[in-house]
Write a protein that holds these residues in place. Structure first.
Motif, PDB file in Angstrom:
ATOM      1  N   HIS A  17       8.731   4.061  -6.512  1.00  0.00           N
ATOM      2  CA  HIS A  17       8.106   5.267  -7.040  1.00  0.00           C
ATOM      3  C   HIS A  17       6.644   4.929  -7.300  1.00  0.00           C
ATOM      4  O   HIS A  17       6.354   4.089  -8.146  1.00  0.00           O
ATOM      5  CB  HIS A  17       8.817   5.642  -8.356  1.00  0.00           C
ATOM      6  N   CYS A  18       5.747   5.572  -6.558  1.00  0.00           N
ATOM      7  CA  CYS A  18       4.330   5.178  -6.650  1.00  0.00           C
ATOM      8  C   CYS A  18       3.729   5.557  -8.007  1.00  0.00           C
ATOM      9  O   CYS A  18       3.769   6.722  -8.397  1.00  0.00           O
ATOM     10  CB  CYS A  18       3.532   5.837  -5.528  1.00  0.00           C
ATOM     11  N   PRO A  19       3.146   4.578  -8.727  1.00  0.00           N
ATOM     12  CA  PRO A  19       2.515   4.905 -10.007  1.00  0.00           C
ATOM     13  C   PRO A  19       1.240   5.728  -9.818  1.00  0.00           C
ATOM     14  O   PRO A  19       0.765   6.358 -10.750  1.00  0.00           O
ATOM     15  CB  PRO A  19       2.171   3.542 -10.601  1.00  0.00           C
ATOM     16  N   GLY A  20       0.702   5.732  -8.601  1.00  0.00           N
ATOM     17  CA  GLY A  20      -0.535   6.471  -8.343  1.00  0.00           C
ATOM     18  C   GLY A  20      -0.280   7.948  -8.107  1.00  0.00           C
ATOM     19  O   GLY A  20      -0.910   8.805  -8.726  1.00  0.00           O
ATOM     20  N   CYS A  21       0.660   8.274  -7.201  1.00  0.00           N
ATOM     21  CA  CYS A  21       0.836   9.691  -6.817  1.00  0.00           C
ATOM     22  C   CYS A  21       2.234  10.204  -7.145  1.00  0.00           C
ATOM     23  O   CYS A  21       2.556  11.350  -6.847  1.00  0.00           O
ATOM     24  CB  CYS A  21       0.566   9.862  -5.322  1.00  0.00           C
ATOM     25  N   ASN A  22       3.076   9.338  -7.748  1.00  0.00           N
ATOM     26  CA  ASN A  22       4.447   9.726  -8.101  1.00  0.00           C
ATOM     27  C   ASN A  22       5.332  10.028  -6.897  1.00  0.00           C
ATOM     28  O   ASN A  22       6.386  10.632  -7.034  1.00  0.00           O
ATOM     29  CB  ASN A  22       4.471  10.928  -9.045  1.00  0.00           C
ATOM     30  N   TYR A  72       0.828  -1.208   0.000  1.00  0.00           N
ATOM     31  CA  TYR A  72       0.000   0.000   0.000  1.00  0.00           C
ATOM     32  C   TYR A  72       0.863   1.258   0.000  1.00  0.00           C
ATOM     33  O   TYR A  72       1.846   1.330   0.743  1.00  0.00           O
ATOM     34  CB  TYR A  72      -0.897   0.040   1.239  1.00  0.00           C
ATOM     35  N   CYS A  73       0.433   2.254  -0.803  1.00  0.00           N
ATOM     36  CA  CYS A  73       1.089   3.563  -0.745  1.00  0.00           C
ATOM     37  C   CYS A  73       0.453   4.339   0.396  1.00  0.00           C
ATOM     38  O   CYS A  73      -0.773   4.466   0.449  1.00  0.00           O
ATOM     39  CB  CYS A  73       0.891   4.308  -2.066  1.00  0.00           C
ATOM     40  N   HIS A  74       1.287   4.844   1.313  1.00  0.00           N
ATOM     41  CA  HIS A  74       0.694   5.542   2.454  1.00  0.00           C
ATOM     42  C   HIS A  74       0.329   6.979   2.109  1.00  0.00           C
ATOM     43  O   HIS A  74      -0.282   7.676   2.902  1.00  0.00           O
ATOM     44  CB  HIS A  74       1.590   5.471   3.687  1.00  0.00           C
ATOM     45  N   GLU A  75       0.686   7.421   0.899  1.00  0.00           N
ATOM     46  CA  GLU A  75       0.296   8.775   0.489  1.00  0.00           C
ATOM     47  C   GLU A  75      -1.071   8.772  -0.192  1.00  0.00           C
ATOM     48  O   GLU A  75      -1.933   9.572   0.130  1.00  0.00           O
ATOM     49  CB  GLU A  75       1.330   9.368  -0.483  1.00  0.00           C
ATOM     50  N   CYS A  76      -1.238   7.873  -1.180  1.00  0.00           N
ATOM     51  CA  CYS A  76      -2.475   7.926  -1.969  1.00  0.00           C
ATOM     52  C   CYS A  76      -3.316   6.660  -1.822  1.00  0.00           C
ATOM     53  O   CYS A  76      -4.403   6.578  -2.378  1.00  0.00           O
ATOM     54  CB  CYS A  76      -2.150   8.165  -3.444  1.00  0.00           C
ATOM     55  N   GLY A  77      -2.823   5.657  -1.104  1.00  0.00           N
ATOM     56  CA  GLY A  77      -3.611   4.449  -0.880  1.00  0.00           C
ATOM     57  C   GLY A  77      -3.560   3.457  -2.035  1.00  0.00           C
ATOM     58  O   GLY A  77      -4.161   2.388  -1.971  1.00  0.00           O
TER      59      GLY A  77
HETATM   60 ZN    ZN Z   1       0.925   6.871  -3.989  1.00  0.00          ZN
END
Ligand code: ZN
Length: 391
Positions: A369-374, A355-360
């Motif tokens: 590097h999160c593909p959701g929120c970069n 899980y990305c803790h920034e964007c979920g």
């Molecule tokens: Zn993210």
């Protein structure tokens, strides 16, 4: 005492008087402003508040036509067009604004920045880049650099990204995580070109900017491993415990591979079990279990998960125990255990995701590097864990 009370009697009414005056002035100001605004403006605002962007745009386009002087409105419209994905209209609006002669320098910079953002959204990075560079000596320089950094990351121009991030550094944001990660990206690209030494230089750079950069240690170890310097690779990976122990989950497989190469797989398993005792959250139970089955047999693996579950009860642990149980159970009990296992599996699927803790954003694969929120390093390296540990 008496004197103090007397003073309050004088001071309090003065305060109240000032408040009353301020409120009156404010109200007068509001009334004067609302008279100069066309009522359609509020109609548009109502549409916006109701989430009816299309209707709001219709109203505002109408006002803008009849009130050329309303610069702020043109900005608002530009934003609305962009937000709705009507990039051509947003670009036209911002170009028209930029061509006006009556803008203040701050408004001109804002229009140029907005136009650049439109170009970025439209994928026209070259045009955006030119506009943003032109802003580098203005008050909008910082905002322009933030956009440039986004472009360079999307374009994988890591060297340029490092330069911009260095210019953006300040006390509130040191960019050390990002700069270290950009160096790791450069190293990864160098490895693809088979430039091993160059890759090592980038990784050392990453560690000098951010000495807790786990990814750099991980990659330095991988390079050594590929050069058959197995013990040195293991030594690199062992250093990760002091950097951030939660990342040991990511390096566990490598460590076992290393010990296996040295013919000491038992030592590797022992090390991982020690880690697990020290950090019960670590995501290494599956891995140890697999290796125990392969090297010491079903009974050892079964014993291991049973003890794990007793020391630190968890749903994934229970699932593993059932799996182990299934292997040693008599045939007439197997279908029942399978059924429970399936039920448990369906209900604990979230434990198998990162899980990305920034964007979920959740994925099966771990990302730096999160593909959701970069965001960089926004994934907990432990599956099923939604929040980063407090630092
Ligand atoms: Zn993210």
């Amino acid at each position: 005492m008496i004197e103090i009370q007397f003073w309050w009697l004088v001071v309090l009414p003065v305060f109240f008087g000032l408040g009353w005056l301020a409120a009156r002035v404010d109200i007068k100001h509001v009334i004067a402003q609302s008279k100069s605004l066309p009522s359609a403006y509020f109609k548009g605002l109502n549409h916006l508040l109701a989430g009816e962007t299309n209707k709001a745009i219709e109203v505002y386009v109408d006002i803008a036509k009849n009130h050329e002087e309303t610069i702020e409105l043109q900005f608002t419209l530009g934003h609305l067009f962009r937000r709705r994905g009507e990039l051509e209209r947003a670009i036209r609006m911002h170009q028209k604004l930029l061509a006006r002669r009556d803008l203040s320098s701050a408004q001109k910079e804002q229009a140029q920045l907005d136009l650049a953002i439109d170009f970025i959204k439209a994928g026209l990075f070259d045009r955006a880049e030119t506009l943003l560079h032109e802003l580098s000596e203005t008050n909008a320089a910082k905002a322009a650099r933030v956009e440039l950094l986004a472009i360079y990351q999307q374009e994988h121009e890591w060297q340029k990204a490092i330069e911009i991030a260095q210019q953006l550094r300040d006390e509130s944001h040191t960019y050390q995580h990002e700069i270290a990660q950009f160096n790791c990206e450069l190293a990864a690209a160098a490895l693809i070109r088979n430039q091993i030494e160059q890759a090592q230089v980038y990784l050392e750079n990453a560690l000098s900017v951010h000495r807790q950069c786990v990814r750099a240690r991980l990659m330095l170890g991988e390079i050594l491993f590929s050069q058959h310097q197995v013990q040195m690779a293991i030594d690199q990976w062992l250093l990760i415990e002091a950097q951030d122990e939660s990342y040991l989950s990511l390096v566990a497989r490598n460590l076992l591979k290393g010990y296996e190469q040295l013919g000491k797989v038992e030592d590797g398993i022992e090390l991982l079990i020690r880690y697990l005792q020290r950090y019960p959250e670590l995501d290494v139970v599956d891995l140890i279990y697999e290796h125990l089955i392969a090297t010491q047999g079903v009974d050892a693996a079964h014993k291991f998960v049973r003890e794990r579950l007793r020391d630190s009860p968890s749903m994934p642990g229970l699932r593993k125990l059932l799996e182990a149980h299934l292997l040693v159970a008599p045939d007439d009990q197997k279908s029942e255990i399978e059924l429970i296992g399936k039920l448990l599996h369906d209900n604990t699927r979230e434990h198998t995701m990162y899980y990305c803790h920034e964007c979920g954003f959740k994925t099966r694969q771990f990302f730096w590097h999160c593909p959701g929120c970069n965001g960089w390093e926004t994934y907990a390296p432990i599956r099923g864990k939604r929040r980063k540990q407090a630092e």
